[in-house]
Design an enzyme around this catalytic site. Sequence first.
Site, PDB file in Angstrom:
ATOM      1  N   GLU A   1       3.304  12.515  -7.040  1.00 18.37           N
ATOM      2  CA  GLU A   1       2.161  13.358  -6.686  1.00 18.37           C
ATOM      3  C   GLU A   1       2.027  14.544  -7.642  1.00 18.37           C
ATOM      4  OE1 GLU A   1       0.105  12.468  -4.489  1.00 18.37           O
ATOM      5  OE2 GLU A   1       1.080  11.387  -2.847  1.00 18.37           O
TER       6      GLU A   1
ATOM      7  N   ASP B   1      -2.208   4.451  -6.208  1.00 13.99           N
ATOM      8  CA  ASP B   1      -2.697   4.625  -4.845  1.00 13.99           C
ATOM      9  C   ASP B   1      -2.591   3.358  -4.018  1.00 13.99           C
ATOM     10  OD1 ASP B   1      -3.295   7.365  -4.582  1.00 13.99           O
ATOM     11  OD2 ASP B   1      -5.031   7.129  -5.869  1.00 13.99           O
TER      12      ASP B   1
ATOM     13  N   TYR C   1     -11.614   3.784  -6.658  1.00 15.62           N
ATOM     14  CA  TYR C   1     -11.492   3.149  -7.970  1.00 15.62           C
ATOM     15  C   TYR C   1     -12.295   1.852  -8.010  1.00 15.62           C
ATOM     16  CZ  TYR C   1      -7.653   6.477  -7.983  1.00 15.62           C
ATOM     17  OH  TYR C   1      -6.906   7.630  -7.872  1.00 15.62           O
TER      18      TYR C   1
END
EC number: 1.17.4.1
Length: 376
Positions: free
Chosen positions: A205, A85, A123
């Site tokens: 993805e 990400d 995260y």
Amino acid sequence: MTYTTFSKNKNNQLYEPMFFGQSVNISRYDQQKYEIFEKLIEKQLSFFWRPEEVDLSRDYIDFQNLPQHEKHIFVSNLKYQTLLDSIQGRSPNIALLPIVSLPELETWIETWSFSETIHSRSYTHIIRNIINTPSLIFDDIIDNKNIANRAKDIAKYYDDLIELTSYWHLFGEGKHTINGKKIKIDLHELKKKLYLCLISVNALEAIRFYVSFACSFAFAEREKMEGNAKIIRLIARDEALHLTSTQHILNILHNDKNNEGMSDISKECYEECYHLFIRVSDQEKIWAKYLFQNGSMLGLNQEILSQYIEYITNIRMKAIGLPSPFKILSNPIPWINSWLISDNVQVAPQEISVSSYLIGQINSEINDSDFEKFKL
């Protein structure tokens, strides 16, 4: 072709291709060539959430009680997801915005990238709530060979497109010598770089997140690390939307009726795209092996995850017109669908907080100063 952030040339955007037409000048949404991107934007905006809404205080206790090999699985996945990400939070904007020609697609790309930054923040939120020294985790991401080897493959297609696009904008088509290196710039090669980049993003993805997702949900199935699972579930919902968008982009490019000028490119890149998906699948199997090198976890092991990777690879490739390479036909971990398909889940609020609502809106931290105005 010189790039400008605002072209003064009046044009009808309904006649522009998705990419390599006139750059967007007026961001107007009263008329749209492809309405699917407006629907994706609206859906993504309706999904808006913040990681701080999820209370992770119980996860801290759960993490301390995990055996060492399960801590390795949990932390390693967070490292890898942070890398993915980090790339996705910036790369779609940098690579695609300079060549996009439709306002609805331009806005979707920006909306998509923004949501990826929320994932990166998530995260950090998870890591600093379960580990006393988060920098030890983040500092290892670049040094970890198991992560870095995959990062090269992910970044390559973005970097190739960004580099050639920059040359195209500066020098235009033709043969040029740049820093002593002879480079041929033509629109056909640029379209090929774009197509391969989109395929790579689609594979990212479609496949790369799902080993980590499965592990997070497997912990939660045992009522461990449930706060983390709620966040990952929100991320998985976003990623499913991003996957849908890349599938739509690719299938629009494949269709000759859309006059996107890319159907020949897709045929030319067919073999490379097929092998790209196989390579991604193999890399994720290697990652599963790395995760479980010191032991399995209840309900999940290397073999089961490898089968799951093959299962979703078949589905993802079929969705964009590629043949299924693996024989597996059924989902080896069907319980994961209850986490990935949010409508399937109904949770009693008294048992656990519901991730479909905004939660954690009250600041639960209390300091001595908070009691100064109280009188008994």
